[in-house]
Every structure is written in structure tokens, then in C-alpha cells.
Design an enzyme around this catalytic site. Sequence first.
Site, mmCIF file in Angstrom:
data_model
loop_
_atom_site.group_PDB
_atom_site.id
_atom_site.type_symbol
_atom_site.label_atom_id
_atom_site.label_comp_id
_atom_site.label_asym_id
_atom_site.label_seq_id
_atom_site.Cartn_x
_atom_site.Cartn_y
_atom_site.Cartn_z
ATOM 1 N N ASP A 88 25.255 -0.026 -30.945
ATOM 2 C CA ASP A 88 25.710 1.218 -31.571
ATOM 3 C C ASP A 88 26.117 2.224 -30.506
ATOM 4 O O ASP A 88 25.604 2.221 -29.393
ATOM 5 C CB ASP A 88 24.595 1.833 -32.418
ATOM 6 N N GLU A 103 28.216 -3.437 -39.156
ATOM 7 C CA GLU A 103 27.034 -4.284 -39.094
ATOM 8 C C GLU A 103 27.386 -5.661 -38.533
ATOM 9 O O GLU A 103 26.638 -6.244 -37.751
ATOM 10 C CB GLU A 103 26.400 -4.419 -40.480
ATOM 11 N N HIS A 123 27.463 -6.088 -34.836
ATOM 12 C CA HIS A 123 26.199 -6.380 -34.166
ATOM 13 C C HIS A 123 25.981 -7.890 -34.075
ATOM 14 O O HIS A 123 25.383 -8.378 -33.116
ATOM 15 C CB HIS A 123 25.045 -5.730 -34.915
#
Length: 223
Positions: free
Chosen positions: A174, A165, A168
Site C-alpha cells: 500500500d 486488493e 497485493h
Amino acid sequence: MKHPRTVMSAVVGLGFGLVAALGAAPAVASSPAAPSAPAPAAHAGYTPQAWSHEDTAANKAFFEAVVKSVAQKRAANPGAQSVTVVYSTASAPSFRSQIASSAQIWNSSVSNVRLQEGSNADFVYYEGNDSRGSYASTDGHGRGYIFLDYAQNQQYNSVRVTAHETGHVLGLPDHYSGPCSELMSGGGPGTSCTNPYPDANERSRVNSLWQYGFAAALARNAS
């Protein structure tokens, strides 16, 4: 796996996989500080979903929210050579260890940007229960946050979830079809994958994005 309140797995999404969904706020059971009724916004989850074709837009929105926050603070000190992204764990106390581990992993993996816990944060972590699992999103007001789901962090390696996470935050999308050696493959390789480290290509991408500071990061992410 132990409950994330106690897990101390060794190790900066959006969830394992960008789940771009619209509208609903995080279903947080025990964290009253979570975003309240955010405006409809794309969010990205840890595992692949039918609507993952929208992941790119969700990741871009989240990354831009973080970078713009950094830019606003750096405007007061334009001569600064390094880029620091500040985060808060105040609303995710059960995951402080995993978050610290993921920040340490990223800080030891890249050189052009650093993650640091502190006040006046550029993005925040929240915890709770949500059927969508863990994900990264914006609150509808241009602020980014990462939501860490209890159940998913028991099913998958919690430090990998958190490090994914956080990837990001640094601008990585992804890649569910990738191998376990890719951090941003997220939940794609299955629950047996425990690798919390970015591979050489992921490290290079982050360093490239942040090579000349936040302005370049926005421009490169848009290209």
C-alpha cells in the site's frame, strides 16, 4: 453507488491499505464458506489505519502464501515458461464482475504473470460485512484470501477496491499517501477516486517481481 450485488463498474489486498490487525476472523454475514476461525494472522485493509506501520509484514505474508501455492503446483511442471496465479470467486458471487474486470486489467498491464479463475486456487475471494472493510489476509494455514466488504464497496469504486486488493496478490504494498493515479494508494485519495489501473511504476514493479518465475518473486519481495 449501487449495492455491490448489482454494480457493474468498469475496471490481482489486500484492502485499500494494509490494515495489519491480529486475530479476528472475517465477520461474514451471508457467506458461510468464509474462513472459519483462522489462527491469528496479520491482515491488510483498504483504508489507512493507526496500525498501518505493520502493513509491510502483512503484505509480505499474504504474497508469500500465494507464491508458495503457485510454486507447489509448478514443481510438477518445472519447464513452464509463464507463471499463472489461479483464483476462485465461488465464495464472492456478488463480485464476480468486478473480480473479472480487475483480473483483465492486470493481465493487460503486465506480462510476466497472469491471473486466471479456476479450481485448485492459489487464493480465494470472500464477501460479506466487516467493520474493518475490505482486506487481504492468510487463514492461519498458509493460504491467502481477499475479503470484499459490502459497505466499503458501495462507498468506494468497487472495481478499484478489487483491483487494489489483487495488486497485493502480485506483490505490491500500500501507498496511502500516493495520488489517485496510483492504484495502491487505495482509499487514501478519498471516495471520489475511481481509477482502477496501476500506473507505470506499479506495472514495472510487478513485472520485475515475476520476471524469472516464483522463486525470483519470493527473493525480490524479501529484499
